[in-house]
Design an enzyme around this catalytic site. Structure first.
Site, mmCIF file in Angstrom:
data_model
loop_
_atom_site.group_PDB
_atom_site.id
_atom_site.type_symbol
_atom_site.label_atom_id
_atom_site.label_comp_id
_atom_site.label_asym_id
_atom_site.label_seq_id
_atom_site.Cartn_x
_atom_site.Cartn_y
_atom_site.Cartn_z
ATOM 1 N N LEU A 17 39.931 49.925 44.040
ATOM 2 C CA LEU A 17 40.530 51.260 44.179
ATOM 3 C C LEU A 17 39.967 52.214 43.125
ATOM 4 O O LEU A 17 40.223 53.415 43.175
ATOM 5 C CB LEU A 17 42.056 51.160 44.006
ATOM 6 C CG LEU A 17 42.784 50.185 44.943
ATOM 7 C CD1 LEU A 17 44.226 50.013 44.513
ATOM 8 C CD2 LEU A 17 42.721 50.678 46.376
ATOM 9 N N LYS A 67 34.433 39.712 33.140
ATOM 10 C CA LYS A 67 34.991 40.294 31.901
ATOM 11 C C LYS A 67 34.626 39.522 30.635
ATOM 12 O O LYS A 67 34.548 40.091 29.562
ATOM 13 C CB LYS A 67 36.517 40.399 32.010
ATOM 14 C CG LYS A 67 36.915 41.515 32.929
ATOM 15 C CD LYS A 67 38.399 41.754 32.974
ATOM 16 C CE LYS A 67 38.603 42.905 33.947
ATOM 17 N NZ LYS A 67 39.966 43.263 34.146
ATOM 18 N N ASP A 103 42.373 47.165 29.257
ATOM 19 C CA ASP A 103 43.384 46.470 30.073
ATOM 20 C C ASP A 103 44.682 46.236 29.288
ATOM 21 O O ASP A 103 45.782 46.384 29.828
ATOM 22 C CB ASP A 103 42.856 45.093 30.517
ATOM 23 C CG ASP A 103 41.977 45.181 31.762
ATOM 24 O OD1 ASP A 103 42.074 46.171 32.501
ATOM 25 O OD2 ASP A 103 41.197 44.233 31.992
ATOM 26 N N GLY A 128 47.340 32.155 34.988
ATOM 27 C CA GLY A 128 45.940 32.565 34.864
ATOM 28 C C GLY A 128 45.519 32.598 33.405
ATOM 29 O O GLY A 128 46.366 32.767 32.503
ATOM 30 N N ASN A 152 47.504 27.510 34.004
ATOM 31 C CA ASN A 152 46.200 27.762 34.628
ATOM 32 C C ASN A 152 45.699 26.519 35.356
ATOM 33 O O ASN A 152 46.012 25.398 34.978
ATOM 34 C CB ASN A 152 45.173 28.186 33.566
ATOM 35 C CG ASN A 152 43.988 28.888 34.184
ATOM 36 O OD1 ASN A 152 44.162 29.770 35.021
ATOM 37 N ND2 ASN A 152 42.779 28.491 33.815
ATOM 38 N N LEU A 222 49.504 41.550 38.542
ATOM 39 C CA LEU A 222 48.358 42.418 38.231
ATOM 40 C C LEU A 222 47.590 42.820 39.483
ATOM 41 O O LEU A 222 46.855 43.802 39.475
ATOM 42 C CB LEU A 222 47.390 41.730 37.264
ATOM 43 C CG LEU A 222 47.914 41.226 35.925
ATOM 44 C CD1 LEU A 222 46.746 40.976 34.978
ATOM 45 C CD2 LEU A 222 48.880 42.189 35.286
HETATM 46 P P1 NAP Z 1 38.850 36.048 36.045
HETATM 47 O O1 NAP Z 1 38.489 36.300 34.638
HETATM 48 O O2 NAP Z 1 37.784 35.643 36.985
HETATM 49 O O3 NAP Z 1 40.020 34.946 36.099
HETATM 50 C C1 NAP Z 1 40.533 34.502 37.323
HETATM 51 C C2 NAP Z 1 41.791 33.669 37.111
HETATM 52 O O4 NAP Z 1 42.260 33.281 38.402
HETATM 53 C C3 NAP Z 1 41.537 32.355 36.333
HETATM 54 O O5 NAP Z 1 42.700 32.035 35.621
HETATM 55 C C4 NAP Z 1 41.285 31.362 37.471
HETATM 56 O O6 NAP Z 1 41.622 30.038 37.132
HETATM 57 C C5 NAP Z 1 42.305 31.855 38.497
HETATM 58 N N1 NAP Z 1 41.939 31.410 39.851
HETATM 59 C C6 NAP Z 1 40.889 31.847 40.588
HETATM 60 N N2 NAP Z 1 40.885 31.203 41.776
HETATM 61 C C7 NAP Z 1 41.957 30.369 41.767
HETATM 62 C C8 NAP Z 1 42.492 29.446 42.714
HETATM 63 N N3 NAP Z 1 41.910 29.258 43.917
HETATM 64 N N4 NAP Z 1 43.599 28.762 42.391
HETATM 65 C C9 NAP Z 1 44.189 28.941 41.175
HETATM 66 N N5 NAP Z 1 43.733 29.795 40.236
HETATM 67 C C10 NAP Z 1 42.624 30.488 40.538
HETATM 68 O O7 NAP Z 1 39.558 37.353 36.699
HETATM 69 P P2 NAP Z 1 40.368 38.513 35.954
HETATM 70 O O8 NAP Z 1 39.446 39.605 35.615
HETATM 71 O O9 NAP Z 1 41.201 37.875 34.886
HETATM 72 O O10 NAP Z 1 41.320 39.069 37.138
HETATM 73 C C11 NAP Z 1 42.487 38.360 37.532
HETATM 74 C C12 NAP Z 1 43.321 39.214 38.489
HETATM 75 O O11 NAP Z 1 43.888 40.324 37.796
HETATM 76 C C13 NAP Z 1 42.541 39.823 39.665
HETATM 77 O O12 NAP Z 1 43.363 39.788 40.812
HETATM 78 C C14 NAP Z 1 42.302 41.236 39.223
HETATM 79 O O13 NAP Z 1 42.118 42.102 40.316
HETATM 80 C C15 NAP Z 1 43.613 41.524 38.507
HETATM 81 N N6 NAP Z 1 43.485 42.654 37.560
HETATM 82 C C16 NAP Z 1 44.202 43.774 37.790
HETATM 83 C C17 NAP Z 1 44.106 44.834 36.911
HETATM 84 C C18 NAP Z 1 44.898 46.076 37.138
HETATM 85 O O14 NAP Z 1 44.550 47.107 36.559
HETATM 86 N N7 NAP Z 1 45.937 46.031 37.930
HETATM 87 C C19 NAP Z 1 43.263 44.760 35.784
HETATM 88 C C20 NAP Z 1 42.564 43.585 35.583
HETATM 89 C C21 NAP Z 1 42.670 42.532 36.490
HETATM 90 P P3 NAP Z 1 40.482 29.015 36.584
HETATM 91 O O15 NAP Z 1 40.378 29.285 35.122
HETATM 92 O O16 NAP Z 1 41.036 27.688 36.924
HETATM 93 O O17 NAP Z 1 39.213 29.347 37.335
#
Ligand code: NAP
Length: 278
Positions: A17, A67, A103, A128, A152, A222
């Site tokens: 978005l 990130k 963030d 997470g 996690n 989030l």
């Molecule tokens: P990231 O660094 O790639 O981390 C992803 C997280 O999700 C890890 O803890 C990973 O676990 C877990 N995960 C991924 N696939 C999974 C599965 N199939 N089953 C269980 N756990 C799973 O991503 P991120 O940047 O932290 O983003 C995380 C979320 O926050 C996203 O949805 C993102 O859009 C959202 N977000 C929102 C905002 C906002 O402004 N609203 C800002 C930032 C992020 P593992 O360690 O086991 O891989």
């Protein structure tokens, strides 16, 4: 005057978005920037950094899954982002690429504004341990949370997160647990804030035992697409207060915008831009 390029890197990026939100304010303030999505695979990350170094792109947001990965590609990291261990904003300044994290403060601002929540002495459970989770844990620990449990899928990553923060926040009790319904059910009765920092679609339809949470608990997701995620719907159904990821998106975006342009964005235009694509 030439148009300067801003953007967001991540993969996949189809639901981002951010372009609509940023472009709405840039247009309203007549600033000579265009914000574009760059859905790139890890192998192409270096090409984008080449464009940044050449000044073809002047600033970026960084999202899932980069990130933490971008840290090694930068020339300098703001001390706040360094403490968090994740970067969501890059700016090119005097030919150097500098990483920031907006963030953490974006999350806190939206949590406070939308729920009036005070984090002092509160007990938190977060799902997470990725870049976004690191920012939220850092923000809540800095605000005086009493305890933070990280659940996690990859235990090693959860353990690393709490190891990093234990040193920085000795007064906060940290624990890492596996992400299973049984473990969550055991912890939930003692939790004031439950945060989801895992992409909704990837969590699948794993049922979370929300009815074990205290009645006064807040459930925060989030994820932003859809704004009322299945998790928030379930939380509302059992009578819990909810906090959507849209507010965090808005405020982290506003802080990044200010870093790139030197101006506070027009928040009303940003909100309108978001509404148009939701
Ligand atoms: P990231 O660094 O790639 O981390 C992803 C997280 O999700 C890890 O803890 C990973 O676990 C877990 N995960 C991924 N696939 C999974 C599965 N199939 N089953 C269980 N756990 C799973 O991503 P991120 O940047 O932290 O983003 C995380 C979320 O926050 C996203 O949805 C993102 O859009 C959202 N977000 C929102 C905002 C906002 O402004 N609203 C800002 C930032 C992020 P593992 O360690 O086991 O891989």
């Amino acid at each position: 005057m030439g148009v300067k390029i801003l953007g967001i890197i991540g993969y996949p990026l189809e639901n981002s978005l951010s372009p609509a939100m940023h472009n709405a304010s840039l247009e309203k303030q007549r600033l000579p920037y265009l914000y574009l999505p760059f859905p790139i695979r890890a192998a192409k990350l270096k090409k984008v950094f080449y464009l940044l170094r050449r000044g073809k792109i002047v600033g970026l947001n960084v999202t899932i899954p980069y990130k933490e990965k971008v840290l090694s590609l930068l020339d300098a990291i703001d001390p706040f982002a360094k403490s968090i261990g994740a970067v969501n904003t890059i700016i090119r300044r005097k030919g150097r690429l500098i990483g920031y994290n907006t963030d953490a403060n974006g999350y806190l601002l939206s949590l406070k504004k939308e729920t009036g929540w005070n984090c002092r002495k509160k007990r938190v459970l977060i799902l997470g341990a990725g870049g976004a989770a690191r920012a939220v844990v850092y923000a809540l620990a800095r605000e005086g949370a009493r305890s933070i449990v990280v659940a996690n899928r990859t235990i090693r990553r959860g353990k690393k997160l709490i190891r990093d923060f234990r040193k920085q926040f000795p007064d906060c009790r940290f624990q890492s647990i596996p992400f299973t319904s049984g473990q969550l059910a055991k912890k939930f009765p003692e939790i004031d804030l439950f945060v989801n920092a895992i992409p909704t679609a990837r969590r699948g339809d794993k049922k979370l035992p929300l009815f074990h949470l205290p009645k006064k608990a807040v459930v925060s997701d989030l994820a932003t697409s859809p704004p009322t995620t299945p998790l928030l719907k379930s939380a509302k159904r059992v009578g819990l207060r909810t906090h959507s990821g849209l507010g965090m998106l808005l405020y982290q975006g506003a802080l990044s915008y200010q870093l790139w342009t030197g101006r506070k964005p027009n928040l009303i235009a940003m909100k309108k831009g978001l509404q148009e694509v939701l």
